[in-house]
Design a protein around this motif. Structure first.
Motif, short mmCIF file in Angstrom:
data_model
loop_
_atom_site.label_atom_id
_atom_site.label_comp_id
_atom_site.label_asym_id
_atom_site.label_seq_id
_atom_site.Cartn_x
_atom_site.Cartn_y
_atom_site.Cartn_z
N SER A 123 0.52 20.73 -15.55
CA SER A 123 1.87 20.19 -15.38
C SER A 123 1.87 19.05 -14.37
CB SER A 123 2.83 21.30 -14.93
OG SER A 123 2.52 21.69 -13.61
N ARG A 124 0.89 19.06 -13.48
CA ARG A 124 0.76 17.94 -12.53
C ARG A 124 0.45 16.66 -13.29
NH1 ARG A 124 -3.48 19.18 -8.00
NH2 ARG A 124 -2.48 17.40 -7.01
N ILE A 125 -0.41 16.79 -14.28
CA ILE A 125 -0.76 15.61 -15.08
C ILE A 125 0.47 15.12 -15.83
CG2 ILE A 125 -2.14 14.77 -17.00
CD1 ILE A 125 -4.36 16.55 -16.10
N ASP A 126 1.20 16.07 -16.40
CA ASP A 126 2.41 15.69 -17.13
C ASP A 126 3.36 14.93 -16.20
OD1 ASP A 126 2.52 18.79 -19.06
OD2 ASP A 126 1.49 16.88 -19.41
N ASN A 127 3.46 15.40 -14.95
CA ASN A 127 4.38 14.73 -14.02
C ASN A 127 3.96 13.30 -13.75
OD1 ASN A 127 5.98 16.97 -13.77
ND2 ASN A 127 4.97 17.72 -11.90
N VAL A 128 2.68 13.11 -13.53
CA VAL A 128 2.20 11.75 -13.25
C VAL A 128 2.42 10.87 -14.47
CG1 VAL A 128 0.18 10.33 -12.76
CG2 VAL A 128 0.53 12.45 -11.52
N GLY A 144 0.84 -1.19 0.00
CA GLY A 144 0.00 0.00 0.00
C GLY A 144 0.87 1.24 0.00
N VAL A 145 0.49 2.23 -0.78
CA VAL A 145 1.20 3.50 -0.79
C VAL A 145 0.18 4.58 -0.46
CG1 VAL A 145 2.42 5.19 -2.22
CG2 VAL A 145 2.89 2.74 -2.49
N ALA A 146 0.38 5.25 0.68
CA ALA A 146 -0.56 6.30 1.06
C ALA A 146 -0.04 7.63 0.57
CB ALA A 146 -0.73 6.31 2.58
N ALA A 147 -0.86 8.31 -0.19
CA ALA A 147 -0.45 9.61 -0.72
C ALA A 147 -1.70 10.47 -0.82
CB ALA A 147 0.20 9.46 -2.09
N SER A 148 -1.62 11.70 -0.36
CA SER A 148 -2.83 12.52 -0.44
C SER A 148 -3.02 13.09 -1.85
CB SER A 148 -2.82 13.63 0.61
OG SER A 148 -1.52 14.08 0.83
N ARG A 149 -1.94 13.20 -2.58
CA ARG A 149 -2.08 13.62 -3.98
C ARG A 149 -1.34 12.61 -4.84
NH1 ARG A 149 -0.69 19.58 -4.55
NH2 ARG A 149 1.21 18.70 -5.47
N ILE A 150 -1.96 12.23 -5.94
CA ILE A 150 -1.30 11.15 -6.70
C ILE A 150 -0.01 11.61 -7.35
CG2 ILE A 150 -3.40 9.83 -7.10
CD1 ILE A 150 -3.42 10.83 -9.95
N ASP A 151 0.17 12.93 -7.50
CA ASP A 151 1.45 13.32 -8.07
C ASP A 151 2.55 13.40 -7.02
OD1 ASP A 151 0.82 16.90 -8.49
OD2 ASP A 151 -0.18 15.41 -7.23
N GLN A 185 -8.92 9.30 -11.72
CA GLN A 185 -7.92 9.95 -10.89
C GLN A 185 -7.27 11.15 -11.54
OE1 GLN A 185 -7.48 8.98 -7.57
NE2 GLN A 185 -9.33 8.01 -8.34
N LEU A 186 -6.98 11.02 -12.83
CA LEU A 186 -6.22 12.09 -13.46
C LEU A 186 -6.96 13.42 -13.48
CD1 LEU A 186 -4.27 10.52 -16.46
CD2 LEU A 186 -3.48 11.09 -14.16
N HIS A 187 -8.29 13.35 -13.48
CA HIS A 187 -9.01 14.63 -13.57
C HIS A 187 -8.80 15.48 -12.32
CE1 HIS A 187 -12.32 12.29 -11.56
NE2 HIS A 187 -12.38 13.40 -10.85
N LYS A 188 -8.35 14.83 -11.25
CA LYS A 188 -8.11 15.60 -10.02
C LYS A 188 -6.93 16.56 -10.17
CE LYS A 188 -9.98 11.94 -7.15
NZ LYS A 188 -9.70 10.87 -6.21
#
Lengths: 446, 455
Positions: B306-311, B268-275, B297-300
C-alpha cells in the motif's frame, strides 16, 4: 521535514565547490566530477552551435585520453542527441567525429562496437566506376582546382619536348589526365609521345575505384588514341607507407627516366597523395643508416634525383600531424567543416552521391581520430611545411602564369559563389568563404 | 562465476564411506573435517530431516536441493576462463558450498536456527578451501556473512552512514554500467518527453549527488530551439551531521546550468521515507511539464504494497509527462526464504561476475556496495521485484507504458561499447522496456510511463 531551496545565486557569490565532502575520510574521497562546462554565448546560429560541438568533442577526447570512462560516456550521450547523422552540416560533421571517438573509446575496453551503438558500424565507402568518379570529381572545385592549375603549368613546362613522361601520384586515379591529354593534343606542334606511369598504390583510401589500374590504363590509352596521341601506360605497384621506395627504385632500374636531354620532359604530378607518406611524427625510419630522416624527406630527395622538368604538388591545406589527439581533433574539425558545408551546394539532401561523399569524409575523420601509428594515414601538412620541404630537397618555386590563373578563375565560375582563388607568393590557393582549402604549387630543380 | 558451479555430479560420489559421526548440536568449536567426511556428515545430517536417501549427495532427495539440471542452467559457456584453471578439489568445494548454503537457508526457513548456525560454521571451513579473493569464493563469502548475520544478529541492520553510502554508491556508479544505464535511459526518455516544452520540472526521488543531471542539463542547453527553463526537485534523506548534501548538490548543478546558459532552479526535499513526500512539498506549477525519475527507490516500499500505491498515487496526481522507473529485475520477494536465497545467489553471482570483468582502481568499493545489498536481501530487509511485477503495479495504479525508443537503445549500446568489458554485457529490448544484463541474464530493467487520462 526540511526544505532547501536555491534561488539562482548572484554571480559574485559563485565559488568553486569542494570536491570532497568529508575531509576526514581521505581514502574514500568522493571525486565529484566537475562537468567541463564552457563559456557558451547564446546561440549565434550555426557558428554558435559549431563552437559548442567542437568544445564537447574536445572534452570528450580529453576524457578518453585520460581514461575517464564516465565522463566520456556522458559526453558521448549528449553528443548522440545533438549530432544526428541526418541533421544540418554542423551536426553531420559532429556526428562523424562522434563516431570516430566512439571507435577510439571502444578500443579502450577491448570491446567491439555493438550493433546499435552507431549507425553503420563499419563505414562502407563506395566503390566508384569511372563514370561515377568522373562525374563526382567534376561536381566541385576540390580536385578541379588542382587539376586546372597543374595542367596549365605543365603544358607550359613541356613546350617543345617530343616525349612527355608523366608520373602521376594522384588520389583520384588519373582523373586529371584526360583533360591534360586533350590540351596536349590541341598544341600547335605535332603530337608528342606521352608516357604515363602510376604508382598504383594499393592502400585502400577513398575514393575507391571498382576497376584495376590495368583496366584503367587501357581506357586511357584508347582515349588518347582518339585524340591522336600515343600513350604508353605503366603501373609500378608501390605503397606510400614506405615512401614509394620500390617505385623510385623500379624507375631507375628499368631506366625509365633518362637524363634530362631536351627531348623527354619528366613531369611529376602529385595530387593529394603525398600526405600519405609517413613524416617525422611517425617513428622516423632511418634509411641506409643515414641520420634520422622521414620517408617524406627521402621521397622528395628521390624525385629530385630524377631531375624532373617540373613537379606539381597539390594538397589539402591543414595540419593533421600532431601526436596529441585534442590538437588533431581541433585541426580536423576546423578544416573538415568545409566539405560538409560545401556539399549543400552541389549534392541534394538524401542523395546517394551525398552519402558516398560523406562516407568518404567519415572515413577520413575516423582515420585521423581513432587510428594511431601506421594505420593513421591521413597526415596532412599545411602549405608552408611542404614549401619548406621542397626547398630543402633542392627545388625552387615556379610561377603560375596568368593563363593558369585565368583558367582556374573560369573553372571556379562554374561553381558556387563561396569558392575563391588566392595567390600566396608563387602559389595558388583555393578558398571557401575565405578559408584555405587546397593549395597548388609548382617546382623546378634549383 | 556461474560456470564454476559445473555439472560434476560425480565429484562427491567417489568418496569412500565413513561411519557417520554423531552431529554436534552446538558447533561453536571449529572442528576440522576433511572434505569427504564433511560431505558425508552434512548429507547424513540432512537426511535426519528429510526422507531417507542414499549416502551419495548426487542422489539426495532434498526439497531444496539444486538438482544437476538446474546447476547446468547456471553454466555459461562464455564466462571468463580463469575458472577453468581451478583444481578439481576447488570446484568440488564450490559445489559443496552451494549445497550447504542451501541447506542453511532451508534451516532458516524452518526456523531451525541452531542447525543453521552449525551449518554456518561448516560453511566457513568450506570457504577456507576455496579462493575467496575472486570468483564464486568471493560471492560465497558474502552470502555466508549475510547468513551469519541473519542467524546470529537478525535485528542489526547493515546500514552505513549516509556519507558512506554515498561513497559506495558513487564507486558502484563508476565501476560498472548499471547505474549509468539507468541514468542514460531515463534521461533519454525525459529529454524526448520534454521536446517542445519550454518550462520543465524534473522530480528526482533520489538525488544522491545528482550524478544523473549534468548530461541532461547539457543536452537541454543545446536543443535546436534553445533550452527550456528547468526546475529540479531533488529528494533525499535528511542530513544528520550538519552537512546539507541536497543543497550542495543543488548549488553545484545550478553552477553548471549557468555555465551552459540554462535557466535553472533547484529545490531539495528531505524525507527519510519516500512515501512521506506530499504533493504540496513539490510545488508543481500547472504550466510546467513534469518528469518523475524513480531509480531504485520503489523497491524500498515492498514491505507494504500500500506504500507503493500511495507513492504512485502521488506521482499520478502530478500529471507528469513521463515517469522513468528503473529497478533490479529479479524476485527477491518470495515468501519462502530458501527460494529468495537461491534467487539472490544466482542474481548476485551474475552481478559479481560482471564486476570482475570491469576495470577501475576503486572497484572494491563498488563490491562493498553490492555486498551490503546482499546482506539486506538475505536479512529480508530489502526486497526486489521482477519487471513484470512492476509493470503490473504501474498498470494497476493508472499508468500506461511509454515505449523507450531506438535512441534509448542506441545510447545503451554505445555505453556498453566504450570502455566496456569484453562484450559480456548485453542490452535487450522487450515490450518497450530496456534491460541490461550480463551474458544474457538481465539484471536491471528500465521502463517509462505516463498516467492514464482517467484513473
Amino acid at each position: 521535514m526540511q526544505f532547501t531551496q536555491t534561488p539562482p545565486p548572484p554571480l559574485h557569490e559563485l565559488t568553486s565547490f569542494p570536491s570532497n565532502i568529508n575531509p576526514m575520510n581521505k581514502n574514500q574521497m568522493l571525486r565529484t566530477r566537475q562537468w567541463p562546462g564552457f563559456q557558451t554565448s547564446k546561440s549565434l546560429g550555426s557558428f554558435g552551435d559549431a563552437n559548442c560541438m567542437e568544445q564537447l568533442l574536445v572534452h570528450c577526447a580529453n576524457a578518453i585520453e585520460n581514461n575517464d570512462a564516465t565522463l566520456a560516456q556522458q559526453i558521448l550521450w549528449v553528443l548522440n542527441n545533438i549530432a544526428p547523422s541526418d541533421g544540418d552540416s554542423n551536426q553531420r560533421l559532429a556526428c562523424g567525429f562522434l563516431r570516430a571517438l566512439i571507435a577510439r573509446a571502444a578500443r579502450k575496453g577491448t570491446c567491439k562496437i555493438l550493433t546499435g551503438a552507431v549507425d553503420n558500424v563499419h563505414i562502407t565507402t563506395h566503390k566508384f566506376s569511372i563514370i561515377e568518379l568522373t562525374g563526382f570529381v567534376d561536381l566541385t572545385p576540390w580536385h578541379r582546382f588542382g587539376f586546372t592549375a597543374a595542367n596549365a603549368t605543365i603544358l607550359d613546362a613541356v613546350e617543345g619536348y617530343s616525349i612527355i613522361h608523366i608520373i602521376d601520384f594522384s588520389l583520384t586515379h588519373c582523373m586529371q589526365i584526360p583533360t591534360l591529354i586533350d590540351a596536349i593534343a590541341n598544341r600547335l606542334e605535332g603530337p608528342p609521345l606521352v608516357k604515363l606511369t602510376v604508382a598504383g598504390a594499393t592502400e585502400d583510401v577513398p575514393p575507391m575505384l571498382d576497376l584495376s589500374y590495368e583496366e584503367l590504363g587501357m581506357k586511357l590509352v584508347n582515349f588518347a588514341r582518339s585524340r591522336n596521341i600515343i600513350l604508353e601506360f605503366r603501373v609500378i605497384p608501390s605503397t606510400s607507407s614506405n615512401g614509394f621506395a620500390s617505385f623510385i627504385e623500379q624507375l631507375k632500374v628499368q631506366n625509365l627516366v633518362p637524363a634530362n636531354n631536351g627531348i623527354e620532359a619528366l613531369v611529376i604530378n602529385c595530387h593529394m597523395m603525398l600526405h600519405y607518406i609517413p613524416e617525422e611524427t611517425l617513428n622516423p625510419f632511418s634509411f641506409n643508416n643515414t641520420s634520422v630522416s622521414s620517408l617524406r624527406t627521402m621521397f622528395l630527395k628521390a624525385i629530385r634525383s630524377l631531375d624532373p622538368t617540373i613537379v606539381v604538388l597539390v594538397d589539402e591545406d591543414a595540419d593533421f600531424t600532431s601526436n596529441n589527439l585534442v590538437c588533431r581533433l581541433r585541426a580536423a574539425f576546423n578544416y573538415l567543416w568545409i566539405p560538409y558545408d560545401t556539399v549543400d551546394t552541389f549534392l541534394p539532401h538524401g542523395s546517394k552521391q551525398r552519402q558516398w561523399y560523406e562516407a568518404d569524409m567519415n572515413w577520413k575523420i575516423e582515420n585521423v581520430i581513432a587510428e594511431e601509428g601506421v594505420e593513421r594515414v591521413e597526415r596532412l601538412e599545411p602549405k608552408s611545411r611542404w614549401v619548406q620541404r621542397m626547398r630543402h630537397a633542392g627545388f625552387r618555386g615556379g610561377l603560375f602564369g596568368e593563363e593558369a590563373v585565368m583558367e582556374v578563375k573560369n573553372m571556379l565560375d562554374e561553381h558556387a559563389a563561396g569558392w575563391g582563388l588566392k595567390r600566396e607568393e608563387e602559389d595558388l590557393v583555393l578558398t571557401w568563404k575565405g578559408h584555405n582549402v587546397v593549395f597548388a604549387t609548382a617546382w623546378i630543380p634549383s | 562465476m556461474a560456470s564454476s558451479i559445473s555439472t560434476k555430479t560425480s565429484s562427491t560420489g567417489g568418496s569412500s564411506m565413513h561411519t557417520a559421526k554423531p552431529p554436534p548440536h552446538h558447533s561453536n568449536d571449529a572442528v576440522l573435517y576433511n572434505t569427504t567426511e564433511l560431505s558425508t556428515w552434512v548429507d547424513s545430517l540432512l537426511t535426519e530431516f528429510n526422507q531417507p536417501a542414499s549416502h551419495f549427495p548426487s542422489t539426495l532427495n532434498l526439497p531444496y536441493s539444486i538438482n544437476p539440471d538446474s546447476v547446468n542452467a547456471w553454466t555459461e559457456p562464455n564466462t571468463t576462463s580463469f575458472y577453468e584453471t581451478q583444481q578439481i578439489i576447488e570446484e568440488d568445494s564450490s559445489i559443496r558450498l552451494v549445497h550447504v548454503m542451501m541447506s542453511c537457508a532451508d534451516s532458516v526457513q524452518r526456523g531451525n536456527l541452531s542447525l543453521a548456525g552449525a551449518l554456518i560454521e561448516e560453511l566457513h571451513i568450506l570457504l577456507s578451501r576455496v579462493n575467496s579473493e575472486f570468483g564464486f569464493g568471493k560471492v560465497a563469502g558474502y552470502f555466508i556473512d549475510a547468513l551469519s548475520r541473519r542467524v546470529f544478529k537478525p535485528l542489526e541492520r547493515s546500514h552505513g552512514s549516509a556519507h558512506e553510502n554515498e561513497i559506495l554508491y558513487h564507486h558502484f556508479y563508476e565501476a560498472c554500467p548499471y547505474l549509468k544505464f539507468a541514468h542514460f535511459t531515463s534521461n533519454q526518455a525525459i529529454l524526448e518527453a520534454f521536446d517542445g516544452h519550454d518550462c520543465v520540472h524534473v522530480i528526482d526521488f533520489n538525488l544522491m549527488q545528482g550524478l544523473q543531471w549534468p548530461a541532461l542539463i547539457q543536452a537541454l542547453a543545446l536543443r535546436p530551439n534553445g533550452p527550456p527553463i528547468l526546475r529540479l526537485t531533488g529528494i533525499g534523506p535528511p542530513s544528520l551531521d550538519g552537512h546539507d548534501p541536497l543543497r550542495e548538490t543543488g548549488l553545484r548543478l545550478a553552477h553548471l546550468a549557468r555555465s551552459v546558459n540554462v535557466r535553472f532552479a533547484f529545490r531539495g526535499v528531505a524525507a527519510s521515507r519516500i512515501d512521506d513526500v506530499k504533493s504540496w512539498m513539490l510545488q508543481v506549477d500547472p504550466k510546467e511539464s513534469v518528469a518523475v525519475n524513480c531509480i531504485m527507490q520503489l523497491h524500498k516500499l515492498l514491505d507494504d504494497p500500500s506504500r507503493i500505491d500511495n507513492v504512485l498515487k502521488l506521482i499520478h496526481s502530478l500529471e507528469p509527462k513521463i515517469v522513468t522507473l528503473v529497478e533490479q529485475d529479479t524476485n527477491h520477494n518470495q515468501p519462502e526464504f530458501s527460494d529468495r536465497f537461491r534467487e539472490a545467489l544466482y542474481y548476485y553471482s551474475t552481478m559479481f561476475d560482471s564486476l570482475e570483468a570491469c576495470k577501475g582502481p576503486q572497484k572494491w568499493l563498488a563490491e562493498i556496495h553490492v555486498q551490503r545489498e546482499i546482506c539486506n536481501v538475505v536479512c529480508c530487509i530489502e526486497m526486489h521485484e521482477t519487471l513484470a511485477n512492476w509493470k503490473e503495479m504501474m498498470d494497476k495504479n493508472g499508468f500506461t507504458p511509454v515505449y523507450l525508443g531506438t535512441n534509448a537503445y542506441k545510447q545503451a549500446s554505445m555505453l556498453l561499447t566504450v570502455f566496456s568489458a569484453q562484450g559480456g554485457y548485453s542490452v535487450d529490448e522487450s515490450e518497450g522496456c530496456l534491460k541490461l544484463g550480463w551474458h544474457n541474464r538481465p539484471l536491471i530493467a528500465a521502463s517509462a510511463w505516463r498516467p492514464n487520462s482517467k484513473m
